[in-house]
Design a protein around this motif. Structure first.
Motif: not given
Length: 322
Positions: A140-149, A49-62
């Motif tokens: 996890w936070v996804a990096l924008p294209d200009e910063y991903r390298h 139902g949801r794949r991103m929240i802003g640049a947040w792209c992964f959440i695990d709670h343990y």
């Protein structure tokens, strides 16, 4: 922390078509995933139902998990690219090692941010002599294209700014709240805050209208915008909000995550964030061959984690929601 799923799906996330351009109340339950030999997590993002929240792209709670007689967290060396990992503990300790040579024990209230950039590898484990309980979140936070390298980096911030008022104490993990800015490095407009609500709290917490938000109850029980949010559940709040109402009958901890909707489409698979399926395939091959600049993690007692097989067929874009 790694995505240890041995048959991970490849999906396209991001882009603004799936952003709720209004306040919503979308309750997302966690999906139980086995992480290593002794740790189970509730995976809250990505979900159907949801794949991103802003640049947040992964959440695990343990947790909280009783690991007094267990080895606790044991995540072997594994790769990342195109993202930042954010480690956040409420109880216990986690020992971080990476291919830059970093060796750091993370404790509750301390921020660990690893920027993978072009390529990095790391491991996470409970120390051999460890505390009896383990409880936290990995994001996890996804990096924008200009910063991903960019060049990979690891940051440890033992002290973070705190904002108080109205029965709420907010520790600013990333971004800025009410003029209090986290020292953690960010590459896109976002915010992460750990909110402590005293029993009987009834407050309105300020938000950025241009951000989309979600809330995760870590412990206790809160009513967020009138919705009861029990531990291990995520409430997506949409955008165009100037504040959100928070209520609690007992002492409660809530993670508030938000950010400007991520305009780019990204491809997520296993522990990689890329822009095309071909990039993912090349990264997988390089990791398994011991090439690609991921480096080696020294000191972990065990083998590194091989990348699983790629899914059959072509990549099917599914967007940030759906």
């Amino acid at each position: 922390m790694s995505n240890l799923d041995r048959a991970p799906a490849m999906s396209t996330c991001g882009g603004r078509a799936g952003v709720a351009a209004e306040p919503v109340r979308d309750l997302i339950p966690g999906r139980v995933v086995q992480l290593g030999e002794s740790t189970q997590v509730r995976r809250l993002l990505p979900t159907l139902g949801r794949r991103m929240i802003g640049a947040w792209c992964f959440i695990d709670h343990y947790g909280p998990d009783d690991i007094a007689a267990e080895p606790g967290m044991q995540v072997p060396p594994h790769p990342h690219m195109g993202l930042q990992t954010v480690s956040w503990l409420h109880e216990g300790e986690v020992l971080h090692r990476d291919s830059l040579g970093s060796l750091q024990t993370l404790r509750p209230g301390q921020l660990g941010v690893m920027t993978s950039g072009r390529a990095i590898a790391h491991s996470e484990e409970s120390p051999r002599e460890h505390l009896p309980l383990l409880h936290g979140a990995q994001l996890w936070v996804a990096l924008p294209d200009e910063y991903r390298h960019v060049e990979p980096a690891f940051e440890h911030h033992p002290t973070l700014p705190v904002v108080t008022g109205g029965g709420v104490t907010a520790t600013v993990m990333l971004g800025e709240i009410d003029g209090a800015a986290s020292p953690g490095t960010t590459y896109s407009p976002l915010v992460g805050a750990d909110l402590s609500l005293a029993a009987g709290a009834d407050a309105r917490f300020p938000l950025e209208p241009d951000f989309e938000y979600a809330a995760l109850t870590m412990s206790g029980g809160a009513r967020v915008d009138g919705v009861l949010l029990e531990p291990g559940s995520l409430l997506y709040l949409g955008s165009h909000r100037s504040d959100v109402q928070l209520e609690s009958d007992v002492d409660t901890a809530v993670l508030l995550l938000g950010g400007e909707p991520f305009a780019e489409e990204i491809v997520m698979w296993w522990n990689f964030v890329a822009r095309t399926g071909d990039e993912v395939a090349q990264a997988r091959e390089a990791w398994n061959a011991g090439t690609g600049g991921f480096g080696e993690v020294h000191g972990y007692d065990g083998d590194r984690l091989p990348a699983p097989a790629l899914p059959p067929g072509q990549l099917k874009p599914r967007g940030r929601a759906g």
